[in-house]
Design an enzyme around this catalytic site. Sequence first.
Site, mmCIF file in Angstrom:
data_model
loop_
_atom_site.group_PDB
_atom_site.id
_atom_site.type_symbol
_atom_site.label_atom_id
_atom_site.label_comp_id
_atom_site.label_asym_id
_atom_site.label_seq_id
_atom_site.Cartn_x
_atom_site.Cartn_y
_atom_site.Cartn_z
ATOM 1 N N THR A 219 21.648 11.540 16.781
ATOM 2 C CA THR A 219 22.036 12.101 15.491
ATOM 3 C C THR A 219 23.479 12.592 15.525
ATOM 4 O O THR A 219 23.962 12.997 16.577
ATOM 5 C CB THR A 219 21.093 13.288 15.181
ATOM 6 O OG1 THR A 219 19.801 12.768 14.952
ATOM 7 C CG2 THR A 219 21.545 14.109 14.004
ATOM 8 N N GLY A 273 13.040 16.324 16.999
ATOM 9 C CA GLY A 273 12.936 16.913 15.672
ATOM 10 C C GLY A 273 11.703 17.753 15.412
ATOM 11 O O GLY A 273 11.775 18.782 14.738
HETATM 12 N N1 ASP Z 1 16.631 15.275 15.592
HETATM 13 C C1 ASP Z 1 16.527 13.899 15.294
HETATM 14 C C2 ASP Z 1 15.122 13.573 14.870
HETATM 15 O O1 ASP Z 1 14.185 14.116 15.426
HETATM 16 C C3 ASP Z 1 16.905 13.032 16.420
HETATM 17 C C4 ASP Z 1 18.279 13.284 16.966
HETATM 18 O O2 ASP Z 1 18.738 14.415 17.044
HETATM 19 O O3 ASP Z 1 18.920 12.306 17.320
HETATM 20 O O4 ASP Z 1 14.946 12.741 14.011
#
Ligand code: ASP
Length: 352
Positions: A219, A273
């Site tokens: 992300t 997440g």
């Molecule tokens: N937090 C994001 C998710 O769970 C993943 C990430 O941080 O890359 O979708």
Amino acid sequence: MKNFKIFSVFVSLIVFSCISSDKSGHISTEIPSESLENFGIAIHGGAGTILKNQLSDSLELAYKSKLEEAIRQGHLLLKEGRSALEAVTATINILEDSPLFNAGKGAVFTNRGTNELDASIMDGATLNAGAVAGLTHVKNPINLAHKVMTQSEHVFLFGAGAEAFAATQDIEMVSTDYFYTKNRYNALLNMQTKETTKSALENKSPFFDPYIRASKFGTVGCVALDKNGNLAAGTSTGGMTNKRFDRIGDAPIIGAGTYANNATCAVSSTGWGEYFIRGVVAYDISALMEYKGLTVKEASELVIQEKIPKLGGDGGVIAIDRHGNVSMSFNTPGMYRAHMDKEGQLEVAIYK
Ligand code: ASP
């Protein structure tokens, strides 16, 4: 006595320089604009098991130069006096357009072989916010989140409805092919067929990234403080490889993936997440500052180093407070990150 006179002259000079009078003799006691013009910016491109021996020199350079390009763009806008919100969207756009990160162009694939993108943005001055999830045609999801915040009476739009709203706005739409990258597609196939390399087999994480042969939350996020003292935060993601049942992570959830409040700080998260939603991570950091008087660093460390691991989760955050203090805390071996202060001092880092 002589010392006292010198001291008095010194004090008068300081007072005189702060209190100026205009042509009509009106005395202004405003704080010199210099001291109001603090600003700063921080970004992340995901946390995870990012180890030096898993990243080739050329790939490391590619990540670092993309992070630098993005943060320099945001810093330039802030330096010109543009808003924290503008800096956040412009910076995230550069990361969304790169296949290196799990956002926009480089989004991971869902279980049904599609790419479904999520994003959110928050304005610390007004506590207004915009969020979108399950997008399949929007090139830069952060721009649509911004439109939801500024051009609709809603905060969170999903899927086809969100894209119908996008069609009424000046938002660039692309065909679903745009999001195809061989690397991410292979990651999906590997995960689904289990015909994986040894290191991938060892690594069962749904965040496995074949680029770096390790688990990574890719992300992207940005937090900024502008010259007017306004804070903003934004986060954009493709979510998690092989996600099913319209799974939505923390990135588009205000309070979990993104939060900004001029009274405290601006935060963008990256990590597993499900745990970040349960920990209400971004808001928790702000609340610890607001109600417990912790500094941005203390609050981020408490949440990322203690509270999230206790739940069983991992990841990291970037956060900036209203004085420009920055915290980039993560409990994984690495996090792609960068920070630039008012003076233009640049820090780009990957490993612990
Ligand atoms: N937090 C994001 C998710 O769970 C993943 C990430 O941080 O890359 O979708």
